[in-house]
Design a protein around this motif. Structure first.
Motif, PDB file in Angstrom:
ATOM      1  N   LEU A 280      63.894 -39.468 -58.012  1.00 48.50           N
ATOM      2  CA  LEU A 280      63.936 -39.036 -56.607  1.00 48.50           C
ATOM      3  C   LEU A 280      64.592 -37.665 -56.474  1.00 48.50           C
ATOM      4  CD1 LEU A 280      64.951 -42.413 -54.903  1.00 48.50           C
ATOM      5  CD2 LEU A 280      62.700 -41.313 -54.840  1.00 48.50           C
ATOM      6  N   GLU A 283      62.378 -34.828 -57.750  1.00 41.96           N
ATOM      7  CA  GLU A 283      61.348 -34.408 -56.796  1.00 41.96           C
ATOM      8  C   GLU A 283      61.891 -33.445 -55.763  1.00 41.96           C
ATOM      9  OE1 GLU A 283      59.998 -38.107 -55.273  1.00 41.96           O
ATOM     10  OE2 GLU A 283      58.911 -38.665 -57.093  1.00 41.96           O
ATOM     11  N   GLY A 284      63.191 -33.524 -55.480  1.00 36.93           N
ATOM     12  CA  GLY A 284      63.840 -32.570 -54.585  1.00 36.93           C
ATOM     13  C   GLY A 284      63.664 -32.810 -53.112  1.00 36.93           C
ATOM     14  N   ASN A 285      63.089 -33.950 -52.713  1.00 36.07           N
ATOM     15  CA  ASN A 285      62.827 -34.212 -51.292  1.00 36.07           C
ATOM     16  C   ASN A 285      63.971 -34.925 -50.584  1.00 36.07           C
ATOM     17  OD1 ASN A 285      60.201 -33.106 -51.474  1.00 36.07           O
ATOM     18  ND2 ASN A 285      59.429 -35.039 -52.314  1.00 36.07           N
ATOM     19  N   LEU A 286      64.844 -35.601 -51.344  1.00 32.41           N
ATOM     20  CA  LEU A 286      65.962 -36.338 -50.754  1.00 32.41           C
ATOM     21  C   LEU A 286      67.273 -35.677 -51.150  1.00 32.41           C
ATOM     22  CD1 LEU A 286      64.981 -40.075 -51.493  1.00 32.41           C
ATOM     23  CD2 LEU A 286      64.419 -38.697 -49.484  1.00 32.41           C
ATOM     24  N   ASN A 287      68.287 -35.837 -50.287  1.00 32.08           N
ATOM     25  CA  ASN A 287      69.610 -35.390 -50.703  1.00 32.08           C
ATOM     26  C   ASN A 287      70.282 -36.498 -51.512  1.00 32.08           C
ATOM     27  OD1 ASN A 287      70.890 -37.242 -48.908  1.00 32.08           O
ATOM     28  ND2 ASN A 287      70.716 -35.771 -47.223  1.00 32.08           N
ATOM     29  N   GLU A 290      70.848 -39.873 -49.624  1.00 32.93           N
ATOM     30  CA  GLU A 290      69.593 -40.601 -49.396  1.00 32.93           C
ATOM     31  C   GLU A 290      69.096 -41.249 -50.686  1.00 32.93           C
ATOM     32  OE1 GLU A 290      67.736 -37.851 -45.775  1.00 32.93           O
ATOM     33  OE2 GLU A 290      67.448 -37.282 -47.884  1.00 32.93           O
ATOM     34  N   GLN A 322      67.396 -28.667 -59.816  1.00 36.07           N
ATOM     35  CA  GLN A 322      65.979 -29.006 -59.657  1.00 36.07           C
ATOM     36  C   GLN A 322      65.339 -28.197 -58.545  1.00 36.07           C
ATOM     37  OE1 GLN A 322      65.460 -30.683 -62.801  1.00 36.07           O
ATOM     38  NE2 GLN A 322      63.781 -31.127 -61.423  1.00 36.07           N
ATOM     39  N   ARG A 323      66.047 -28.017 -57.421  1.00 34.16           N
ATOM     40  CA  ARG A 323      65.465 -27.264 -56.310  1.00 34.16           C
ATOM     41  C   ARG A 323      65.272 -25.799 -56.682  1.00 34.16           C
ATOM     42  NH1 ARG A 323      68.703 -30.215 -51.247  1.00 34.16           N
ATOM     43  NH2 ARG A 323      67.171 -31.892 -50.972  1.00 34.16           N
ATOM     44  N   LEU A 326      62.076 -25.757 -58.705  1.00 28.43           N
ATOM     45  CA  LEU A 326      60.876 -25.968 -57.885  1.00 28.43           C
ATOM     46  C   LEU A 326      60.519 -24.733 -57.069  1.00 28.43           C
ATOM     47  CD1 LEU A 326      61.601 -29.606 -56.640  1.00 28.43           C
ATOM     48  CD2 LEU A 326      59.845 -28.892 -58.270  1.00 28.43           C
TER      49      LEU A 326
END
Length: 328
Positions: A280, A283-287, A290, A322-323, A326
């Motif tokens: 998760l 993927e970098g979509n959640l903090n 979360e 990761q961010r 990306l």
């Protein structure tokens, strides 16, 4: 460099596979191979009920193969050689190390489902270079294979492991292209090799005699229990509930997990949810908060500590890295 020739052993309707450390597996459109470095190739096979896999092989000299069944089922039937009339059937989660010189047979996809198989094809010379100064760390049989002094077949099956599944998922979903893709795949493949060899070494050097081996039905119950355990990470069942749901007693549930997964029930669950949190955050979509809640952690500090112990980095730092990747 070790190489295997291939010739169809059947009526001519199936493909003939060739295994090579220079190019992975060739001879069938079901296989895609990537040479990561001399002596190291990654192979991925995907097949469907409409286009099932069935391929013969005829091996003389052989590289060492690390095989992983990511999804579905596959079956290897040996028609001649030292493994004549034996069959190995693998299902999702199955993994092993194989060295099969002077062996003939065929590989097929039973049932009627899609499947995905991954293989790492390694030249013995490459592994020898890593262990040249620590050969006594390896079982004697494997030492001889790396030194080219033993041509008897070897087929070892390892325990299912969420960490292996996570690495396979990362390989299948590699986000990079070109040189970055090759670097990413090689790093994950080398980690898989290390993990698989560690399991193999431990199984051979610390083998415990067990007078209560699991029957096939109990193995299926243990596998079902693992699916139930990881289906709801926020509300997992306790041991009595889990045992009751799969029709097995608690003692056999606990010993069965150690036999099938080389882990306690709690250890398996903990590893699975940390790997899921890693996915998760990757993927970098959640903090971080979360991601922690999504895998069932109620305490952010406990999650951060567990994540750092497992991956060697705090989750907030991992997410930041990761961010950046990306965005670049």
């Amino acid at each position: 460099m070790n190489r295997e020739s291939a010739a169809s052993r059947s009526s001519g309707t199936c493909d003939a596979l060739e295994f090579s450390t220079e190019g992975g597996v060739s001879g069938s459109r079901a296989f895609q191979s990537c040479l990561l470095r001399p002596g190291l190739a990654l192979t991925i096979s995907r097949s469907t009920p409409e286009d099932p896999l069935r391929a013969s092989f005829d091996m003389d000299d052989a590289p060492i193969q690390f095989g992983f069944t990511y999804s579905g089922r596959n079956r290897c039937v040996y028609s001649s050689g030292c493994l004549r009339n034996q069959t190995h059937e693998m299902q999702a989660g199955s993994n092993g190390i194989f060295h099969l010189p002077k062996t003939h047979g065929f590989l097929e996809q039973p049932g009627g489902a899609s499947n995905c198989i991954m293989g790492i094809i390694v030249a013995p010379e490459l592994l020898y270079d890593y262990f040249a100064d620590s050969m006594d760390q390896l079982p004697v049989e494997f030492q001889r294979k790396l030194e080219g002094r033993l041509d008897t077949p070897m087929a070892w099956f390892g325990p299912c492991n969420p960490a292996k599944h996570c690495l396979l998922t990362q390989i299948l979903n590699c986000p990079y292209t070109g040189g970055m893709r090759k670097m990413f795949l090689e790093s994950r493949v080398m980690e898989l090799l290390a993990m698989q060899l560690q399991d193999y070494i431990e199984s051979q050097t610390h083998r415990k005699a067990t007078s209560h081996a699991l029957c096939p039905a109990d193995v299926e119950r243990i596998r079902h229990a693992s699916e139930i355990l990881t289906s709801d990470l926020e509300n997992p069942p306790n041991l009595p509930e889990l045992a009751a749901r799969v029709g097995i007693n608690e003692k056999k549930l606990k010993t069965g997990f150690r036999q099938v997964y080389a882990s306690s029930v709690f250890g398996y669950f903990r590893e699975h949810r940390l790997q899921k949190a890693h996915e998760l955050l990757q993927e970098g979509n959640l903090n971080v908060t979360e991601a922690a809640y999504a895998v069932g952690y109620q305490s952010l500090s406990h999650f951060s500590q567990a994540f750092k112990e497992r991956f060697g980095i705090l989750p907030k730092d991992f997410l930041t890295n990761q961010r950046r990747l990306l965005v670049s």
